[in-house]
Design a protein around this motif. Structure first.
Motif, mmCIF file in Angstrom:
data_model
loop_
_atom_site.group_PDB
_atom_site.id
_atom_site.type_symbol
_atom_site.label_atom_id
_atom_site.label_comp_id
_atom_site.label_asym_id
_atom_site.label_seq_id
_atom_site.Cartn_x
_atom_site.Cartn_y
_atom_site.Cartn_z
ATOM 1 N N ASP A 208 56.659 -7.692 -0.823
ATOM 2 C CA ASP A 208 56.615 -6.717 0.262
ATOM 3 C C ASP A 208 55.700 -5.538 -0.037
ATOM 4 O O ASP A 208 55.548 -4.651 0.792
ATOM 5 N N ALA A 209 55.085 -5.518 -1.226
ATOM 6 C CA ALA A 209 54.081 -4.490 -1.487
ATOM 7 C C ALA A 209 53.146 -5.004 -2.566
ATOM 8 O O ALA A 209 53.586 -5.628 -3.524
ATOM 9 N N VAL A 210 51.857 -4.782 -2.373
ATOM 10 C CA VAL A 210 50.855 -5.184 -3.367
ATOM 11 C C VAL A 210 49.957 -3.968 -3.579
ATOM 12 O O VAL A 210 49.401 -3.447 -2.609
ATOM 13 N N VAL A 211 49.873 -3.479 -4.808
ATOM 14 C CA VAL A 211 49.076 -2.274 -5.041
ATOM 15 C C VAL A 211 48.074 -2.487 -6.164
ATOM 16 O O VAL A 211 48.250 -3.349 -7.015
ATOM 17 N N ALA A 212 47.019 -1.670 -6.130
ATOM 18 C CA ALA A 212 45.984 -1.721 -7.164
ATOM 19 C C ALA A 212 46.054 -0.453 -7.996
ATOM 20 O O ALA A 212 46.507 0.595 -7.523
ATOM 21 N N ILE A 213 45.642 -0.567 -9.233
ATOM 22 C CA ILE A 213 45.615 0.592 -10.131
ATOM 23 C C ILE A 213 44.473 0.396 -11.110
ATOM 24 O O ILE A 213 44.209 -0.736 -11.541
ATOM 25 N N ARG A 214 43.745 1.458 -11.399
ATOM 26 C CA ARG A 214 42.725 1.359 -12.440
ATOM 27 C C ARG A 214 42.667 2.660 -13.209
ATOM 28 O O ARG A 214 42.983 3.734 -12.679
ATOM 29 N N GLY A 215 42.306 2.568 -14.470
ATOM 30 C CA GLY A 215 42.261 3.737 -15.333
ATOM 31 C C GLY A 215 40.996 4.526 -15.094
ATOM 32 O O GLY A 215 39.974 3.984 -14.682
ATOM 33 N N GLN A 216 41.073 5.837 -15.306
ATOM 34 C CA GLN A 216 39.878 6.663 -15.192
ATOM 35 C C GLN A 216 40.126 7.907 -16.023
ATOM 36 O O GLN A 216 40.711 8.871 -15.544
ATOM 37 N N SER A 217 39.766 7.851 -17.287
ATOM 38 C CA SER A 217 40.050 9.028 -18.105
ATOM 39 C C SER A 217 39.152 10.158 -17.627
ATOM 40 O O SER A 217 37.993 9.944 -17.293
ATOM 41 N N SER A 218 39.741 11.339 -17.518
ATOM 42 C CA SER A 218 39.014 12.459 -16.942
ATOM 43 C C SER A 218 39.243 13.697 -17.779
ATOM 44 O O SER A 218 40.256 13.826 -18.439
ATOM 45 N N THR A 219 38.312 14.600 -17.661
ATOM 46 C CA THR A 219 38.447 15.850 -18.385
ATOM 47 C C THR A 219 38.971 16.920 -17.440
ATOM 48 O O THR A 219 38.533 17.018 -16.307
ATOM 49 N N ILE A 220 39.937 17.669 -17.941
ATOM 50 C CA ILE A 220 40.474 18.760 -17.132
ATOM 51 C C ILE A 220 39.934 20.058 -17.701
ATOM 52 O O ILE A 220 39.873 20.235 -18.912
ATOM 53 N N LEU A 221 39.465 20.933 -16.844
ATOM 54 C CA LEU A 221 38.998 22.226 -17.320
ATOM 55 C C LEU A 221 39.131 23.245 -16.208
ATOM 56 O O LEU A 221 39.620 22.933 -15.124
ATOM 57 N N GLY A 222 38.715 24.482 -16.525
ATOM 58 C CA GLY A 222 38.728 25.504 -15.504
ATOM 59 C C GLY A 222 40.107 26.020 -15.179
ATOM 60 O O GLY A 222 40.319 26.667 -14.166
ATOM 61 N N ASP A 223 41.096 25.707 -16.016
ATOM 62 C CA ASP A 223 42.411 26.284 -15.764
ATOM 63 C C ASP A 223 42.772 27.250 -16.885
ATOM 64 O O ASP A 223 43.919 27.547 -17.118
ATOM 65 N N GLY A 224 41.767 27.723 -17.607
ATOM 66 C CA GLY A 224 42.035 28.704 -18.654
ATOM 67 C C GLY A 224 42.255 28.080 -20.008
ATOM 68 O O GLY A 224 42.073 28.732 -21.022
ATOM 69 N N LEU B 235 42.081 13.631 -20.450
ATOM 70 C CA LEU B 235 43.394 13.163 -20.009
ATOM 71 C C LEU B 235 43.287 11.748 -19.489
ATOM 72 O O LEU B 235 42.214 11.288 -19.098
ATOM 73 N N SER B 236 44.427 11.088 -19.494
ATOM 74 C CA SER B 236 44.426 9.729 -18.995
ATOM 75 C C SER B 236 44.908 9.741 -17.554
ATOM 76 O O SER B 236 46.023 10.174 -17.258
ATOM 77 N N ALA B 237 44.037 9.327 -16.646
ATOM 78 C CA ALA B 237 44.369 9.337 -15.227
ATOM 79 C C ALA B 237 44.282 7.928 -14.684
ATOM 80 O O ALA B 237 43.615 7.077 -15.259
ATOM 81 N N TYR B 238 45.001 7.667 -13.593
ATOM 82 C CA TYR B 238 44.918 6.367 -12.948
ATOM 83 C C TYR B 238 44.664 6.553 -11.472
ATOM 84 O O TYR B 238 45.272 7.419 -10.831
ATOM 85 N N VAL B 239 43.731 5.765 -10.959
ATOM 86 C CA VAL B 239 43.475 5.759 -9.525
ATOM 87 C C VAL B 239 44.394 4.686 -8.941
ATOM 88 O O VAL B 239 44.319 3.517 -9.328
ATOM 89 N N VAL B 240 45.303 5.106 -8.058
ATOM 90 C CA VAL B 240 46.345 4.181 -7.601
ATOM 91 C C VAL B 240 46.389 4.121 -6.088
ATOM 92 O O VAL B 240 45.993 5.064 -5.406
ATOM 93 N N ALA B 241 46.872 2.984 -5.575
ATOM 94 C CA ALA B 241 47.161 2.907 -4.149
ATOM 95 C C ALA B 241 48.298 3.890 -3.869
ATOM 96 O O ALA B 241 49.233 3.991 -4.664
ATOM 97 N N PRO B 242 48.239 4.640 -2.748
ATOM 98 C CA PRO B 242 49.216 5.718 -2.540
ATOM 99 C C PRO B 242 50.672 5.241 -2.513
ATOM 100 O O PRO B 242 51.569 6.011 -2.838
#
Lengths: 898, 122
Positions: free
Chosen positions: A174-190, A196-203
């Protein structure tokens, strides 16, 4: 028909219920059990879970029933007084008796605490890793899709068109979703820039898994559409670590890899999907970016870089799900024969693996082995305690006989003795749980994050309930035989013989010897297991990884695409960085590579070899890929067998060049020099300019495939690991390396610095953990078993003081007497070893998967362990044997055996 | 067989425990043996309430002692095992269950009035 073992065990378990309840419901509960067992199936994991539930259920409800019984008796006050009084009296008697024998009590308590403590500690790990539910409500229905084919090669990287096929055609999900890794850099928050390890996911991913944010909102269907506000969900860990658990975190904007994104929610603690590696998704997530993947819709089915998960419809069976998958696979084979057809890949199809298997399937065998070993240790401890109780019982035989003669009733006597053993086992269990509370943090430190989900190990209520159950069971186990033996005391014999020393009956002596033989058998099983794992580990250490890790330090860097938007900029940055790093005092050479060997990442693909024809149905040539900079082989100490390293002249516009390893050379250019030969990874032919030694890239246990290296300048990548070699301590250069990177680009995260030596240790950490744990259990088992044998041999000698005295008086030589005692102990040891050997051989299938470089029936291990146990047995018997020769016939004949 | 004490009122047994409510409710559909009760409860709770034998029979004992259920002499058609004990809801048990449901309904009403949950207009 004789009931099965499980049913007999369950029947025994039911003994803990109050008699009335048991008589009324026993048969019904057994019928219930049979249905339950039939429904649970035969998979070991299901069996284990069933039994964990049954044991908790029985002990929990039996306690409640006893409580209810006591309460109802409370109302009927006359009867209550009598029952409570007897119970109280028994308890007092037991405790007083135990306090009067402090040495005995201490030894028993220590032995039980050791056995129960080790069991509780391992159970807490098994519970955290295998039994505890995943933090997702629908976890049991979630599967991960894999590509598989009849050559046995499986992979779960999937292309976007394949994802849309699955999403649009599957009916049993009843649900099929995709996910892929995308390591990203976080900055500008002081704070410091951080990778960081981020994932692009189906909502809809968290709705599918069954997890909702603890703060803020989850993704909506329109999140991630082009033009929508750029939003992210963050993990609880990131919220606490990076944002100091800021209560005003929602709607905060952060710069992620050059894009401004709004934080809309924080997931609850423990949710960082994928919490443990799921196929090629390796790192736990720090945050999630929504995408409906529509922008990736394309026809390029070879571009496989996403993972696909799905949820089975409620009630859909595994068979139906696979049938559904087969239907879609069949359609794809028909529609794209060139990609999925029999001519290209034999037997290609989609398969599914449950999320739980995906997460912990790989550690299950090792944990089963450890759990089995610790169970044996506990049994060995129980045998020792039972033997001690038998011995104590023999000493008290006259006391018991007198009480029986004075009219004590036998059931009452049994109950009192059982009260004593239960008091002991509960106290031992309490101490054991204390031991476990010290041991579990040690275990966690030892494991260093290698076993998935193990960081959730704690002495939870389930572990405590389990320990309570084990303690009670232990109390019964160690108490029943001695109690029955004692209450069956033959009055005339005991009282009559008393003046001459109560000697053990022949039957009881045999029982005791059998117990010790069983102990030897169990010790052999554990020792053989530990020996096999030890030899495997030694074999792993001897594997030449193909590189020299000494003096090498590495740092993983990932250049943000927003600022490094051309091949030229990327190459220029790494060229300059390598040059600067080489100038750090103490550094002898520097270069860069991706993926870093032993770094946990892989990259492989098909190639075309010039002049080689692949027949239909045969696998295409395949190789592991790497991208390297000049000087890489020198820096890592990888030998160059022929040709040259990459040089500064291998630039983008120059002819494409590659270096292959000896394994690939032998496979596709056997008997000739591959230098100057060509292959094709992408669109253009690449000329081989060098042959390097083979590197075990995924760790010593895996030899891996043949390898291809390409120069960074011709195959540009924004993620590389910069490596340096020094003659001194590489760890000492971490600060300088970090500073050099920052001087070039202050916004790059520099946390992923590690020495190659550390990576080598990490690559065998799981094996190290197994061998250490089993080694410790084996030592404990050996110690307990030898103490047990010593105890029994001393006891037998003491018991037979008179007989030995007579032998000596009749002219027996001390040597003969000594030999007789040692022979007796050898009979016990050898029969134990034979039984243990048979058990080990029949269990060899269980450990086979954990071994490397030895077979599960390795004769040297078996012989060595048997010899060791025989030696220990002989030593344990030697003391009592010598004592036997010193028996003074006069004293012996007069002695009353005390 | 235990009977409800003379003059016992269903209200004396309230509130029932959640498992007891489930057991009595399942028996309204017909007589069941222990494992059948478990499976019914499993189905109706969407797999969330998974009773083991001890827990189930402990509550069966309580309900039996209170006179809410009793052994059944009849066997439902197609019963899988003749020898097993099947349980039936006694008339008293039905009254107890109804009283409990009425109690729960008044709680739900209260929750709806206070806007804790949206009123269900079926």
């Amino acid at each position: 028909m004789k009931p099965r073992l499980g049913e007999r065990v369950y029947r025994l378990l039911l003994l803990v219920y109050p008699g009335q309840f048991r008589r009324r419901y026993r048969e019904e509960m057994l019928a219930f059990y049979r249905d339950r067992r039939a429904a649970a199936g035969t998979a070991p994991a299901a069996r284990l879970r069933l039994w964990a539930r049954l044991i908790t259920d029985v002990f929990g409800t039996a306690a409640a029933e006893h409580g209810a019984g006591l309460r109802s008796r409370f109302r009927r006050s006359i009867r209550r007084e009598r029952t409570m009084e007897t119970l109280w009296q028994d308890l007092r008697l037991a405790i007083r008796g135990l306090l009067r024998a402090p040495v005995y009590t201490t030894i028993v308590l220590f032995t039980l605490a050791l056995g129960i403590g080790a069991t509780a500690a391992i159970f807490s790990v098994v519970h955290a890793v295998l039994l505890k539910p995943l933090p997702y409500r629908h976890a049991d229905r979630i599967v991960v899709f894999w590509h598989s084919n009849s050559s046995g090669r499986t992979y779960n990287a999937t292309s976007p068109p394949e994802y849309f096929d699955l999403k649009e055609q599957l009916r049993a999900f009843d649900a099929v979703v995709a996910i892929r890794g995308q390591s990203s850099t976080i900055l500008g928050d002081g704070g410091e820039p951080e990778r960081l390890s981020a994932y692009v996911v189906a909502p809809e991913i968290f709705d599918m898994l069954g997890a909702a944010p603890a703060q803020g909102r989850g993704f909506r269907a329109d999140d991630g559409l082009p033009g929508a506000e750029k939003v992210i969900l963050i993990s609880d860990a990131l919220w606490r670590r990076r944002f100091g658990a800021d209560p005003a975190i929602l709607s905060r904007k952060v710069n992620i890899g050059g894009f401004i994104r709004t934080i809309i929610g924080v997931m609850p603690p423990g949710v960082s999907f994928p919490d443990v590696p799921v196929g090629f998704l390796r790192d736990r997530a720090d945050f999630w970016i929504p995408s409906n993947y529509e922008s990736l819709r394309s026809d390029s089915r070879g571009n496989q870089f996403i993972a696909v998960l799905a949820r089975q419809k409620p009630g859909a069976s595994e068979l139906a799900a696979q049938a559904d998958l087969d239907l879609v696979s069949g359609r794809l084979r028909a529609a794209f024969p060139g990609r999925y057809g029999e001519e290209t890949v034999k037997g290609w199809r989609f398969t599914s693996v449950s999320l739980r298997d995906q997460m912990v399937g790989s550690v299950r065998p090792a944990l089963y082995v450890l759990a089995g070993a610790v169970g044996l240790v506990l049994l060995i401890a129980c045998v020792n305690v039972a033997n001690l109780m038998l011995a104590r019982g023999a000493l008290r035989q006259r006391d018991v006989a007198v009480r029986l003669a004075l009219g004590a009733d036998r059931p009452r006597l049994v109950r009192q003795l059982l009260t004593e053993s239960t008091v002991l086992s509960l106290a031992g269990g309490t101490l054991g749980v204390l031991l476990a509370s010290i041991g579990v943090p040690l275990l966690l430190r030892l494991d260093r994050g290698n076993i998935p989900r193990m960081d959730g190990t704690e002495l939870s209520s389930a572990v405590l309930a389990f320990s309570l159950g084990v303690s009670l069971l232990t109390g019964l186990l160690v108490g029943v035989a001695p109690a029955l033996a004692q209450s069956r005391t033959d009055l005339r014999g005991a009282l009559g013989e008393g003046a001459r020393g109560a000697s053990d009956g022949r039957g009881r002596r045999r029982l005791r010897s059998a117990l010790v033989a069983a102990q030897m058998a169990m010790a052999l099983v554990i020792l053989v297991g530990a020996g096999l794992l030890g030899r495997s580990f030694a074999a792993l250490q001897r594997v030449e990884p193909g590189l020299d890790p000494g003096g090498v330090l590495s740092i993983k860097l990932s250049l943000p695409r927003a600022r490094y938007d051309s091949s030229f900029k990327i190459t220029a940055f790494f060229d300059r960085l390598a040059a600067e790093v080489a100038r750090i005092p103490g550094v002898t050479s520097a270069s860069a590579i991706n993926p870093l060997p032993l770094g946990g990442e892989g990259w492989s693909g098909s190639i075309e070899v010039e002049g080689m024809v692949v027949r239909p149905g045969e696998p295409e040539p395949h190789a592991e890929y790497s991208v390297a900079m000049p000087g890489y082989f020198r820096t890592l100490g990888i030998p160059l067998r022929a040709g040259r390293e990459f040089s500064a002249t291998d630039v983008a516009k120059a002819p494409l060049v590659g270096i292959i390893d000896e394994r690939l050379a032998q496979k596709y250019w056997p008997g000739e020099s591959p230098i100057g030969k060509r292959f094709k990874g992408g669109d253009d032919w690449t000329t081989i300019v060098g042959v390097a030694g083979h590197v075990h890239r995924a760790g010593p246990a895996e030899a891996g495939e043949g390898q291809i290296y390409m120069p960074l300048a011709q195959y540009t990548q924004s993620a590389m690991a910069v490596v340096l070699h020094t003659d001194g301590d590489p760890g000492a250069l971490a600060g300088a390396l970090r500073g050099t990177v920052r001087a070039l680009d202050a916004d790059l995260p520099t946390s992923q610095i590690v020495t190659m030596d550390d990576l080598v240790v990490r690559a065998t950490a799981r094996q190290r953990f197994n061998v250490l744990m089993l080694g410790v259990f084996a030592l404990v088992a050996l110690g307990l078993a030898s103490v047990g044998l010593y105890g029994v041999m001393s006891f037998l000698v003491t018991q037979r003081t008179r007989e030995i005295g007579i032998r000596i008086a009749l002219g027996g030589k001390p040597g003969d007497v000594r030999r007789m005692v040692i022979r007796e102990s050898l009979v016990i040891s050898v029969s134990g070893l034979l039984a243990g050997g048979a058990i080990s051989l029949s269990l060899s299938r269980v450990v086979r998967g954990l071994l490397f470089g030895v077979t599960a029936t390795d004769p040297p291990t078996y012989l060595f362990i048997s010899a060791l146990l025989l030696l220990v047995g002989a030593i344990a018997a030697y003391g009592p044997a010598r004592r036997a020769t010193r028996v003074d016939p006069l004293v012996a004949l007069r002695s009353d055996g005390q | 067989m235990p009977h409800p004490p003379a003059g016992a009122s269903p209200d004396d047994l309230l509130p029932l425990r959640p498992v007891e409510v489930l057991i009595l409710t399942m028996l309204t559909a017909g007589d069941r043996h222990g494992y059948g009760l478990r499976q019914d409860i499993l189905d109706h709770s969407h797999g969330r309430t998974e009773l083991e034998a001890g827990n189930l029979y402990r509550h069966v004992r309580r309900l039996e002692a209170a006179g809410c259920l009793a052994e059944s002499d009849r066997r439902p058609p197609g019963a899988d095992d003749e020898r097993r004990i099947y349980y039936r809801l006694t008339p008293f048990g039905r009254r107890v269950l109804a009283a409990e449901m009425t109690r729960l309904r008044s709680l739900v009403r209260l929750a709806e009035e206070r806007r804790i949950i949206a009123p269900n207009r079926a």
